[in-house]
Design a protein around this motif. Structure first.
Motif, PDB file in Angstrom:
ATOM      1  N   SER A   1      16.600 -25.195   0.650  1.00 40.81           N
ATOM      2  CA  SER A   1      17.006 -23.888   0.138  1.00 40.81           C
ATOM      3  C   SER A   1      16.892 -23.791  -1.381  1.00 40.81           C
ATOM      4  N   ALA A   2      17.001 -24.904  -2.063  1.00 38.50           N
ATOM      5  CA  ALA A   2      16.896 -24.867  -3.519  1.00 38.50           C
ATOM      6  C   ALA A   2      15.516 -24.367  -3.959  1.00 38.50           C
ATOM      7  N   TYR A   3      14.523 -24.575  -3.137  1.00 42.06           N
ATOM      8  CA  TYR A   3      13.166 -24.124  -3.456  1.00 42.06           C
ATOM      9  C   TYR A   3      12.800 -22.827  -2.742  1.00 42.06           C
ATOM     10  N   LEU A   4      13.316 -22.653  -1.524  1.00 43.83           N
ATOM     11  CA  LEU A   4      12.907 -21.502  -0.723  1.00 43.83           C
ATOM     12  C   LEU A   4      13.502 -20.191  -1.214  1.00 43.83           C
ATOM     13  N   LEU A   5      14.733 -20.197  -1.692  1.00 43.80           N
ATOM     14  CA  LEU A   5      15.335 -18.952  -2.163  1.00 43.80           C
ATOM     15  C   LEU A   5      14.560 -18.371  -3.348  1.00 43.80           C
ATOM     16  N   PRO A   6      14.281 -19.165  -4.395  1.00 42.18           N
ATOM     17  CA  PRO A   6      13.478 -18.582  -5.486  1.00 42.18           C
ATOM     18  C   PRO A   6      12.091 -18.143  -5.025  1.00 42.18           C
ATOM     19  N   LEU A   7      11.481 -18.903  -4.133  1.00 38.13           N
ATOM     20  CA  LEU A   7      10.168 -18.509  -3.625  1.00 38.13           C
ATOM     21  C   LEU A   7      10.242 -17.217  -2.824  1.00 38.13           C
TER      22      LEU A   7
ATOM     23  N   LEU B   1      24.568 -18.111   5.038  1.00 43.12           N
ATOM     24  CA  LEU B   1      24.013 -18.522   6.327  1.00 43.12           C
ATOM     25  C   LEU B   1      22.584 -19.028   6.168  1.00 43.12           C
ATOM     26  N   VAL B   2      21.799 -18.297   5.404  1.00 50.23           N
ATOM     27  CA  VAL B   2      20.404 -18.693   5.196  1.00 50.23           C
ATOM     28  C   VAL B   2      20.330 -20.047   4.496  1.00 50.23           C
ATOM     29  N   ILE B   3      21.161 -20.236   3.485  1.00 49.00           N
ATOM     30  CA  ILE B   3      21.168 -21.517   2.760  1.00 49.00           C
ATOM     31  C   ILE B   3      21.613 -22.646   3.679  1.00 49.00           C
TER      32      ILE B   3
ATOM     33  N   VAL C   1       9.184 -11.445  -2.227  1.00 54.38           N
ATOM     34  CA  VAL C   1       9.641 -10.071  -2.006  1.00 54.38           C
ATOM     35  C   VAL C   1       9.341  -9.209  -3.231  1.00 54.38           C
ATOM     36  N   GLY C   2       9.575  -9.756  -4.415  1.00 53.10           N
ATOM     37  CA  GLY C   2       9.280  -9.011  -5.638  1.00 53.10           C
ATOM     38  C   GLY C   2       7.812  -8.652  -5.767  1.00 53.10           C
ATOM     39  N   VAL C   3       6.935  -9.600  -5.471  1.00 51.69           N
ATOM     40  CA  VAL C   3       5.492  -9.359  -5.546  1.00 51.69           C
ATOM     41  C   VAL C   3       5.075  -8.321  -4.515  1.00 51.69           C
TER      42      VAL C   3
END
Length: 111
Positions: free
Chosen positions: A87-93, A78-80, A98-100
Motif C-alpha cells: 500500500s505504501a506504493y500503490l496508494l500514490p500510484l 480497508l484498502v490499505i 486517477v489524476g492523469v
C-alpha cells in the motif's frame, strides 16, 4: 439538451435503482447480516455499486470515476489493510493514475 443525450444516465440510474430494490428485498427475506454478509447493505458499499454501474453504462466515465474516488477515500483504511505492505506504493500510484485519467478526460474536451 434533449432526453436522448441523457439516455445512458437514465439507464445507469434505472439499473442502480433496480439493483437497490432487489438487494433491499433480499435483505428483508434472507437477511445478509444473519449470513455473515453485513457489508452488502452498507451505505459505502452502495456507493461502490453506483460507481461500477455508472462506469459500465455511461459513455462519459467522470461520474463513475468520482463516485469510485469518494468510495476509495471513505474506505482507505480497508484498502490499505487489504493491500498490506504494498500500500505504501500503490496508494500514490493510484492517486497519480486517477489524476492523469481525470486530466486527460477533461483536457481533451473543448469548452
Amino acid at each position: 439538451m434533449s432526453a436522448s443525450n441523457h439516455k445512458d444516465t437514465y439507464q445507469a440510474t434505472g439499473v442502480f435503482l433496480v439493483l437497490m430494490g432487489i438487494l433491499y428485498l433480499l435483505d428483508k427475506w434472507i437477511g445478509f447480516s444473519s449470513h455473515g454478509l453485513p457489508w452488502v447493505m452498507q451505505k459505502d458499499t452502495m456507493l461502490l455499486y453506483a460507481a461500477v454501474i455508472f462506469l459500465w453504462f455511461k459513455s462519459d466515465k467522470s461520474v463513475g470515476i468520482i463516485l469510485a474516488g469518494i468510495w476509495l477515500i471513505q474506505n482507505i483504511g480497508l484498502v490499505i489493510a487489504l493491500l498490506g505492505q504494498m500500500s505504501a506504493y500503490l496508494l500514490p500510484l493510484a492517486l497519480l493514475l486517477v489524476g492523469v485519467i481525470l486530466y486527460l478526460s477533461f483536457a481533451s474536451k473543448k469548452i
